[in-house]
Enzyme design. Structure first.
Site, mmCIF file in Angstrom:
data_model
loop_
_atom_site.group_PDB
_atom_site.id
_atom_site.type_symbol
_atom_site.label_atom_id
_atom_site.label_comp_id
_atom_site.label_asym_id
_atom_site.label_seq_id
_atom_site.Cartn_x
_atom_site.Cartn_y
_atom_site.Cartn_z
ATOM 1 N N SER A 142 32.827 41.663 55.162
ATOM 2 C CA SER A 142 31.742 41.369 54.208
ATOM 3 C C SER A 142 30.569 40.770 54.977
ATOM 4 C CB SER A 142 32.246 40.354 53.178
ATOM 5 O OG SER A 142 31.165 39.830 52.413
ATOM 6 N N TYR A 155 36.139 33.107 49.344
ATOM 7 C CA TYR A 155 35.791 34.472 49.779
ATOM 8 C C TYR A 155 35.139 34.434 51.167
ATOM 9 C CZ TYR A 155 34.010 39.290 49.280
ATOM 10 O OH TYR A 155 33.743 40.624 49.442
HETATM 11 P P1 NAP Z 1 36.446 46.505 43.313
HETATM 12 O O1 NAP Z 1 35.801 47.649 42.620
HETATM 13 O O2 NAP Z 1 36.731 45.256 42.566
HETATM 14 O O3 NAP Z 1 37.736 47.017 44.077
HETATM 15 C C1 NAP Z 1 38.705 46.139 44.612
HETATM 16 C C2 NAP Z 1 39.988 46.901 44.803
HETATM 17 O O4 NAP Z 1 40.996 45.992 45.293
HETATM 18 C C3 NAP Z 1 40.513 47.465 43.480
HETATM 19 O O5 NAP Z 1 41.147 48.676 43.707
HETATM 20 C C4 NAP Z 1 41.517 46.402 43.083
HETATM 21 O O6 NAP Z 1 42.484 46.840 42.168
HETATM 22 C C5 NAP Z 1 42.114 46.088 44.437
HETATM 23 N N1 NAP Z 1 42.895 44.871 44.368
HETATM 24 C C6 NAP Z 1 42.479 43.646 43.977
HETATM 25 N N2 NAP Z 1 43.523 42.781 43.983
HETATM 26 C C7 NAP Z 1 44.611 43.491 44.359
HETATM 27 C C8 NAP Z 1 45.972 43.170 44.527
HETATM 28 N N3 NAP Z 1 46.453 41.938 44.284
HETATM 29 N N4 NAP Z 1 46.826 44.132 44.925
HETATM 30 C C9 NAP Z 1 46.385 45.387 45.144
HETATM 31 N N5 NAP Z 1 45.098 45.766 44.999
HETATM 32 C C10 NAP Z 1 44.224 44.815 44.601
HETATM 33 O O7 NAP Z 1 35.480 46.006 44.458
HETATM 34 P P2 NAP Z 1 34.851 46.723 45.744
HETATM 35 O O8 NAP Z 1 33.476 46.201 45.842
HETATM 36 O O9 NAP Z 1 35.085 48.182 45.772
HETATM 37 O O10 NAP Z 1 35.706 45.967 46.875
HETATM 38 C C11 NAP Z 1 36.422 46.618 47.895
HETATM 39 C C12 NAP Z 1 36.414 45.732 49.128
HETATM 40 O O11 NAP Z 1 35.075 45.615 49.595
HETATM 41 C C13 NAP Z 1 36.903 44.308 48.872
HETATM 42 O O12 NAP Z 1 37.656 43.868 49.972
HETATM 43 C C14 NAP Z 1 35.601 43.533 48.780
HETATM 44 O O13 NAP Z 1 35.776 42.178 49.103
HETATM 45 C C15 NAP Z 1 34.785 44.267 49.804
HETATM 46 N N6 NAP Z 1 33.345 44.068 49.714
HETATM 47 C C16 NAP Z 1 32.636 44.466 48.619
HETATM 48 C C17 NAP Z 1 31.266 44.262 48.587
HETATM 49 C C18 NAP Z 1 30.411 44.669 47.431
HETATM 50 O O14 NAP Z 1 29.215 44.363 47.442
HETATM 51 N N7 NAP Z 1 30.925 45.349 46.426
HETATM 52 C C19 NAP Z 1 30.621 43.682 49.680
HETATM 53 C C20 NAP Z 1 31.372 43.292 50.775
HETATM 54 C C21 NAP Z 1 32.726 43.496 50.790
HETATM 55 P P3 NAP Z 1 42.252 46.616 40.581
HETATM 56 O O15 NAP Z 1 41.348 47.717 40.128
HETATM 57 O O16 NAP Z 1 43.616 46.696 40.025
HETATM 58 O O17 NAP Z 1 41.618 45.276 40.421
#
Ligand code: NAP
Length: 250
Positions: A142, A155
């Site tokens: 991130s 986080y």
């Molecule tokens: P998201 O749409 O909330 O996706 C998160 C994913 O992780 C979902 O598939 C979620 O499943 C899964 N997950 C959460 N808790 C879990 C658990 N206990 N066991 C198994 N799976 C789990 O968010 P995203 O933005 O695509 O995030 C993906 C990654 O990118 C994360 O690591 C996040 O920190 C990182 N990130 C995102 C951003 C951003 O701006 N969006 C920026 C930097 C980093 P569920 O659908 O069941 O919740």
């Protein structure tokens, strides 16, 4: 562009039912890989898209809030595809509160999912990859691997840990054929950032600071993931690649 070709490779993507994980899983499949989708929610739609792209896929139920399913994720993937070449540690959560009010439960939940399970998945997959003398691990870090953020202490701590761990594992495994790198996405429009997008003031402040002038889309992360999973990245080790519309340059 054969060095970006993933034909015949087998990958795991965690948290691929939505957002960045889904975009990465699709991109790996389009580049030729078979993809295991591991998460607590079934990634049926992603699986259908991968099958439509002509690649094999397997759904693995895994709640990564504990390390309990970690070995099973690796074993089921190897069982389904006969090999494991790529691990993308994408699953992650975020909890927001003032540091003065931050609860132990919100600290533990984020550290357990975003850092502890990620490490033990690296370990389980890494043992397999080291045995075959080849493999690619891509951790999703991130901007808060570099910065502190606001109201997200667990986080920021977890994602800074992901950056450090990525380098630590690369130091141990680079000489043995296993590349460990990370991607630091900028502000990407997903469930993870829904609260920020909905907050008019924060949304405006964020947009004003992004040189590209827009939120990222999940597909903006896909090319970096294919690169780091491919032979094109054979000499890239322990790198945290920002894909952020220029945010860190400001
Ligand atoms: P998201 O749409 O909330 O996706 C998160 C994913 O992780 C979902 O598939 C979620 O499943 C899964 N997950 C959460 N808790 C879990 C658990 N206990 N066991 C198994 N799976 C789990 O968010 P995203 O933005 O695509 O995030 C993906 C990654 O990118 C994360 O690591 C996040 O920190 C990182 N990130 C995102 C951003 C951003 O701006 N969006 C920026 C930097 C980093 P569920 O659908 O069941 O919740």
């Amino acid at each position: 562009m054969s060095s970006f070709d993933l034909t015949g490779k087998a990958a795991i993507v965690t948290g691929a039912n939505t957002g960045i994980g889904r975009a990465i899983a699709m991109a790996l499949a389009e580049a030729g890989a078979d993809v295991a989708l591991a998460g607590r929610s079934r990634a049926n739609e992603t699986a259908a898209q991968i099958a439509a792209a002509g690649r094999r896929t397997v759904l693995i139920e895994a709640d990564l809030s504990t390390t309990a399913p970690v070995q099973q994720v690796v074993d089921e993937t190897v069982g389904a595809f006969g090999r494991l070449d790529i691990l993308v540690n994408n699953a992650g959560i975020i909890r927001r509160a003032e540091a003065t009010d931050f609860s132990e439960a919100d600290w533990d939940a984020v550290l357990d999912t975003n850092l502890k399970s990620l490490f033990f998945l690296c370990q389980a997959a890494g043992r397999h990859m080291l045995g075959q003398g080849a493999g690619k691990i891509v951790n999703i870090a991130s901007l808060l691997s570099f910065q502190g953020g606001i109201r997200v202490p667990s986080y920021a701590a977890a994602k800074s840990g992901v950056a450090g761990l990525t380098k630590a594992l690369a130091n141990e495994w680079a000489g043995r054929g296993v590349n460990v790198n990370a991607i630091a996405p900028g502000y990407i429009a997903t469930n993870n950032t829904a609260a920020l997008q909905a907050d008019e003031t924060r949304n405006r402040q964020i947009l004003e600071r992004i040189p590209a002038g827009r939120w990222g889309e999940p597909r903006d992360i896909a090319g970096a993931a294919v690169f780091l999973a491919s032979p094109a990245a054979d000499y890239v080790n322990g790198h945290v690649l920002a894909v952020d519309g220029g945010w860190l340059g400001r």
